[in-house]
Design a protein around this motif. Structure first.
Motif, PDB file in Angstrom:
ATOM      1  N   ARG A  31       0.853  -1.185   0.000  1.00  0.00           N
ATOM      2  CA  ARG A  31       0.000   0.000   0.000  1.00  0.00           C
ATOM      3  C   ARG A  31       0.889   1.234   0.000  1.00  0.00           C
ATOM      4  NH1 ARG A  31      -4.824  -1.570  -1.657  1.00  0.00           N
ATOM      5  NH2 ARG A  31      -5.486   0.509  -1.096  1.00  0.00           N
ATOM      6  N   VAL A  32       1.165   1.754  -1.178  1.00  0.00           N
ATOM      7  CA  VAL A  32       2.117   2.849  -1.335  1.00  0.00           C
ATOM      8  C   VAL A  32       1.445   4.215  -1.238  1.00  0.00           C
ATOM      9  CG1 VAL A  32       3.801   3.895  -2.899  1.00  0.00           C
ATOM     10  CG2 VAL A  32       3.627   1.415  -2.743  1.00  0.00           C
ATOM     11  N   GLY A  33       0.273   4.365  -1.816  1.00  0.00           N
ATOM     12  CA  GLY A  33      -0.340   5.682  -1.868  1.00  0.00           C
ATOM     13  C   GLY A  33      -1.633   5.833  -1.101  1.00  0.00           C
ATOM     14  N   THR A  34      -2.356   4.735  -0.933  1.00  0.00           N
ATOM     15  CA  THR A  34      -3.647   4.805  -0.261  1.00  0.00           C
ATOM     16  C   THR A  34      -3.780   3.665   0.735  1.00  0.00           C
ATOM     17  OG1 THR A  34      -4.688   3.450  -1.967  1.00  0.00           O
ATOM     18  CG2 THR A  34      -4.796   5.854  -2.261  1.00  0.00           C
ATOM     19  N   PRO A  35      -4.519   3.886   1.807  1.00  0.00           N
ATOM     20  CA  PRO A  35      -4.729   2.819   2.786  1.00  0.00           C
ATOM     21  C   PRO A  35      -5.699   1.762   2.273  1.00  0.00           C
ATOM     22  CG  PRO A  35      -5.857   4.810   3.463  1.00  0.00           C
ATOM     23  CD  PRO A  35      -5.106   5.154   2.226  1.00  0.00           C
ATOM     24  N   SER A  36      -5.589   0.576   2.813  1.00  0.00           N
ATOM     25  CA  SER A  36      -6.496  -0.515   2.446  1.00  0.00           C
ATOM     26  C   SER A  36      -7.801  -0.393   3.228  1.00  0.00           C
ATOM     27  CB  SER A  36      -5.845  -1.858   2.758  1.00  0.00           C
ATOM     28  OG  SER A  36      -5.643  -1.980   4.154  1.00  0.00           O
ATOM     29  N   PRO A  55       3.073   8.530   2.245  1.00  0.00           N
ATOM     30  CA  PRO A  55       1.748   8.964   1.785  1.00  0.00           C
ATOM     31  C   PRO A  55       0.601   8.327   2.566  1.00  0.00           C
ATOM     32  CG  PRO A  55       3.146   8.490  -0.088  1.00  0.00           C
ATOM     33  CD  PRO A  55       3.889   8.029   1.131  1.00  0.00           C
ATOM     34  N   VAL A  56       0.762   7.094   2.967  1.00  0.00           N
ATOM     35  CA  VAL A  56      -0.277   6.423   3.754  1.00  0.00           C
ATOM     36  C   VAL A  56      -0.270   6.962   5.179  1.00  0.00           C
ATOM     37  CG1 VAL A  56      -1.155   4.208   4.565  1.00  0.00           C
ATOM     38  CG2 VAL A  56      -0.118   4.373   2.310  1.00  0.00           C
ATOM     39  N   ALA A  57       0.896   7.275   5.706  1.00  0.00           N
ATOM     40  CA  ALA A  57       1.003   7.816   7.065  1.00  0.00           C
ATOM     41  C   ALA A  57       0.256   9.139   7.188  1.00  0.00           C
ATOM     42  CB  ALA A  57       2.469   7.987   7.452  1.00  0.00           C
ATOM     43  N   ARG A  58       0.218   9.915   6.127  1.00  0.00           N
ATOM     44  CA  ARG A  58      -0.484  11.207   6.163  1.00  0.00           C
ATOM     45  C   ARG A  58      -1.989  11.037   6.359  1.00  0.00           C
ATOM     46  NH1 ARG A  58       2.259  12.458   1.050  1.00  0.00           N
ATOM     47  NH2 ARG A  58       4.418  12.585   1.672  1.00  0.00           N
ATOM     48  N   ASP A  59      -2.524   9.892   5.983  1.00  0.00           N
ATOM     49  CA  ASP A  59      -3.955   9.639   6.152  1.00  0.00           C
ATOM     50  C   ASP A  59      -4.339   9.332   7.593  1.00  0.00           C
ATOM     51  OD1 ASP A  59      -4.578   9.995   3.445  1.00  0.00           O
ATOM     52  OD2 ASP A  59      -4.079   7.908   2.983  1.00  0.00           O
ATOM     53  N   TYR A  60      -3.357   8.966   8.415  1.00  0.00           N
ATOM     54  CA  TYR A  60      -3.626   8.568   9.791  1.00  0.00           C
ATOM     55  C   TYR A  60      -2.700   9.319  10.745  1.00  0.00           C
ATOM     56  CZ  TYR A  60      -6.015   4.813   7.437  1.00  0.00           C
ATOM     57  OH  TYR A  60      -6.855   4.107   6.623  1.00  0.00           O
ATOM     58  N   PRO A  61      -3.192  10.331  11.431  1.00  0.00           N
ATOM     59  CA  PRO A  61      -2.333  11.129  12.307  1.00  0.00           C
ATOM     60  C   PRO A  61      -1.725  10.327  13.463  1.00  0.00           C
ATOM     61  CG  PRO A  61      -4.625  11.871  12.439  1.00  0.00           C
ATOM     62  CD  PRO A  61      -4.553  10.814  11.390  1.00  0.00           C
TER      63      PRO A  61
END
Length: 74
Positions: A31-36, A55-61
């Protein structure tokens, strides 16, 4: 064929609710760009949520970003 990560998320939730266990979820390295979908579900109750791409880390603080498993980047 594999059932994927969904059973792990389900049993992680059951373990937390019934047995008061800790639940750690590691988002797939693929999962490189978006979370599953499993990752989105697990992030709501996981005690530790680990991602391996920024990029995935940015979706989850609250996620912990590890460049590679075993090496803490931030």
């Amino acid at each position: 064929m594999s059932p994927g990560a969904a059973p792990g998320v389900i049993f992680g939730w059951v373990g937390k609710k019934l047995f008061k266990t800790k639940f750690v979820f590691v988002e797939s390295f693929s999962r490189v760009g978006t979370p599953s979908m499993s990752g989105r579900l697990a992030s709501k109750f996981a005690d530790l949520y680990i991602v391996q791409h920024e990029p995935v880390a940015r979706d989850y603080p609250n996620a912990v970003y590890l460049d590679t498993i075993g090496t803490r980047a931030t």
